[in-house]
Structure formats: C-alpha cells, structure tokens
Design a protein around this motif. Structure first.
Motif, short mmCIF file in Angstrom:
data_model
loop_
_atom_site.label_atom_id
_atom_site.label_comp_id
_atom_site.label_asym_id
_atom_site.label_seq_id
_atom_site.Cartn_x
_atom_site.Cartn_y
_atom_site.Cartn_z
N ALA A 98 0.83 -1.21 0.00
CA ALA A 98 0.00 0.00 0.00
C ALA A 98 0.85 1.26 0.00
N THR A 99 1.97 1.24 0.71
CA THR A 99 2.84 2.41 0.75
C THR A 99 3.49 2.65 -0.61
N TRP A 157 -4.21 9.45 -4.39
CA TRP A 157 -5.42 9.32 -3.60
C TRP A 157 -5.24 8.36 -2.42
N ILE A 158 -4.18 7.58 -2.43
CA ILE A 158 -3.94 6.64 -1.32
C ILE A 158 -3.29 7.39 -0.17
N SER A 159 -4.05 7.60 0.88
CA SER A 159 -3.59 8.33 2.05
C SER A 159 -3.09 7.35 3.11
N PRO A 160 -2.49 7.85 4.19
CA PRO A 160 -2.10 6.95 5.28
C PRO A 160 -3.27 6.15 5.85
N LEU A 174 -16.58 -11.60 2.12
CA LEU A 174 -17.77 -11.23 2.88
C LEU A 174 -17.41 -10.25 4.00
N VAL A 175 -16.32 -10.49 4.70
CA VAL A 175 -15.90 -9.58 5.77
C VAL A 175 -15.48 -8.23 5.21
N VAL A 176 -14.79 -8.22 4.06
CA VAL A 176 -14.42 -6.95 3.43
C VAL A 176 -15.67 -6.17 3.06
N ALA A 177 -16.66 -6.84 2.49
CA ALA A 177 -17.91 -6.17 2.09
C ALA A 177 -18.62 -5.58 3.30
N ILE A 178 -18.67 -6.31 4.39
CA ILE A 178 -19.32 -5.80 5.60
C ILE A 178 -18.52 -4.62 6.15
N GLY A 179 -17.20 -4.73 6.15
CA GLY A 179 -16.37 -3.64 6.65
C GLY A 179 -16.49 -2.37 5.82
N VAL A 180 -16.59 -2.53 4.51
CA VAL A 180 -16.72 -1.37 3.63
C VAL A 180 -18.04 -0.64 3.88
N LEU A 181 -19.06 -1.38 4.23
CA LEU A 181 -20.35 -0.75 4.53
C LEU A 181 -20.32 0.07 5.82
N CYS A 182 -19.28 -0.11 6.61
CA CYS A 182 -19.16 0.61 7.89
C CYS A 182 -18.47 1.97 7.74
N VAL A 183 -18.01 2.31 6.55
CA VAL A 183 -17.36 3.60 6.34
C VAL A 183 -18.29 4.50 5.52
N PRO A 184 -18.11 5.82 5.60
CA PRO A 184 -18.96 6.73 4.81
C PRO A 184 -18.86 6.44 3.31
N ARG A 185 -19.93 6.72 2.62
CA ARG A 185 -20.07 6.40 1.21
C ARG A 185 -18.91 6.93 0.36
N TYR A 229 -15.83 7.24 0.97
CA TYR A 229 -14.55 6.56 1.18
C TYR A 229 -14.60 5.07 0.82
N ARG A 230 -15.76 4.57 0.47
CA ARG A 230 -15.93 3.13 0.30
C ARG A 230 -15.06 2.54 -0.80
N ARG A 231 -14.96 3.20 -1.93
CA ARG A 231 -14.19 2.64 -3.05
C ARG A 231 -12.71 2.50 -2.68
N GLY A 232 -12.15 3.52 -2.07
CA GLY A 232 -10.74 3.46 -1.69
C GLY A 232 -10.47 2.46 -0.58
N VAL A 233 -11.36 2.43 0.41
CA VAL A 233 -11.19 1.47 1.51
C VAL A 233 -11.34 0.05 0.98
N ALA A 234 -12.30 -0.17 0.09
CA ALA A 234 -12.48 -1.51 -0.48
C ALA A 234 -11.25 -1.95 -1.26
N ALA A 235 -10.69 -1.06 -2.07
CA ALA A 235 -9.51 -1.40 -2.85
C ALA A 235 -8.34 -1.77 -1.95
N MET A 236 -8.13 -1.00 -0.91
CA MET A 236 -6.99 -1.25 -0.03
C MET A 236 -7.22 -2.49 0.84
N ALA A 237 -8.43 -2.69 1.33
CA ALA A 237 -8.72 -3.89 2.12
C ALA A 237 -8.58 -5.14 1.26
N LEU A 238 -9.01 -5.06 0.01
CA LEU A 238 -8.86 -6.20 -0.90
C LEU A 238 -7.38 -6.46 -1.21
N LEU A 239 -6.59 -5.40 -1.33
CA LEU A 239 -5.15 -5.57 -1.54
C LEU A 239 -4.52 -6.32 -0.37
N GLY A 240 -4.84 -5.90 0.85
CA GLY A 240 -4.31 -6.57 2.03
C GLY A 240 -4.77 -8.01 2.14
#
Length: 160
Positions: A15-16, A24-27, A75-86, A88-99
């Motif tokens: 990610a770094t 667009w990839i922030s800390p 499934l856990v990534v999808a649930i986690g992405v739903l917990c962030v504001p709309r 930020y979802r695309r960026g958080v999903a991309a990074m969580a999927l990368l990890g």
C-alpha cells in the motif's frame, strides 16, 4: 505471531509503494490495507470463542474456518466497507482487498505436510492447490524480510 506480523508488514509495503504512484492513497488507506491483511486470520476466533459455545445460541453448526477462504474474506471486506462513509468506500475496499489478497498469496507459499494448501477458492471450488513450500508459518525470516522491506518503503515514501 510472526505470521500475522508478516502479513501486516507486506500489506503496508504494497500500500505504501502504491501511494507513491497514486496520490489518492492516504495513510488511512494504508491502514485499511493492513487491516485487510488481518481478515483471513479471523479464523483464529475459535481459540477464544469455540464453535461449541456459539452453536447453541444461534441454533446452527458454526465453523470459523470460512474466514480463511476467499469467500469468507470477501464477505468480511464487504461488511467492513459498509461501515465507512459512502465517499470513502471505493478506496477502503480497494486497499482492504489488496491486504486480503496479499495474505492469501503469502499463505499459498507456506509449506504443508500434504504438499497442498487450504481450499482458498471456497465456495467456488474445494480444490486444494499445490504449494511450492517456500517457508513454514513458524519461520522468523519472512517477518524479518518484511520488516526490512517496510522500513525501505517508509523511507522511500516519507523521506524522499
């Protein structure tokens, strides 16, 4: 613990390094990748909460091993992405999927006595792919290599 540390450090490195190329990839996104790398190891919940304790409460058989498959992790990534504001979802999903993907990729390289890995593609397939057997999950050297790579990535990103 070296196994989980290795997964988190590899996600940090990926990610770094991606944040150098994509502005667009922030800390915070790097942190999302590191959290995503821990998702497959949620199967270790059975050490704290045995399935026998949960089954009577929900009334169906429970197994924590699904977390350590592609289907359970997604499934856990999808649930986690739903917990962030709309916004930020695309960026958080991309990074969580990368990890999460880096975790599974590293686990496919682990030495197993059978010569095959776990059914990573479940529920799509129960196939156990062969493993090249590069290291044991108890080895310390992958964590050391990941630590050196993380320090180098940090230096490249923040000291240029």
């Amino acid at each position: 613990m070296a196994d989980l540390l290795t997964h988190v450090l590899v996600a940090y490195v990926l990610a770094t390094l991606a944040s150098i190329r994509y502005e667009w990839i922030s800390p915070a996104h790097v942190t999302a990748a590191m959290a995503g790398a821990m998702i497959p190891d949620l199967n270790r919940l059975e050490l704290v909460v045995p399935p026998e304790l949960v089954e009577p409460a929900v009334g169906i058989p429970i197994s924590w091993t699904a977390f350590h498959t592609l289907g359970g992790s997604l499934l856990v990534v999808a649930i986690g992405v739903l917990c962030v504001p709309r916004e930020y979802r695309r960026g958080v999903a991309a990074m969580a999927l990368l990890g999460m993907a880096s975790h599974h990729a590293l686990d496919l390289l682990v030495t197993n006595p059978t010569g095959h890995t776990y059914p990573v593609l479940w529920p799509l397939s129960a196939y156990h792919p062969p493993t090249p057997g590069l290291y044991l999950s108890s080895d310390r050297w992958p964590a050391a290599v990941a630590g050196v790579a993380a320090a180098a990535a940090w230096y490249l990103r923040y000291r240029r």
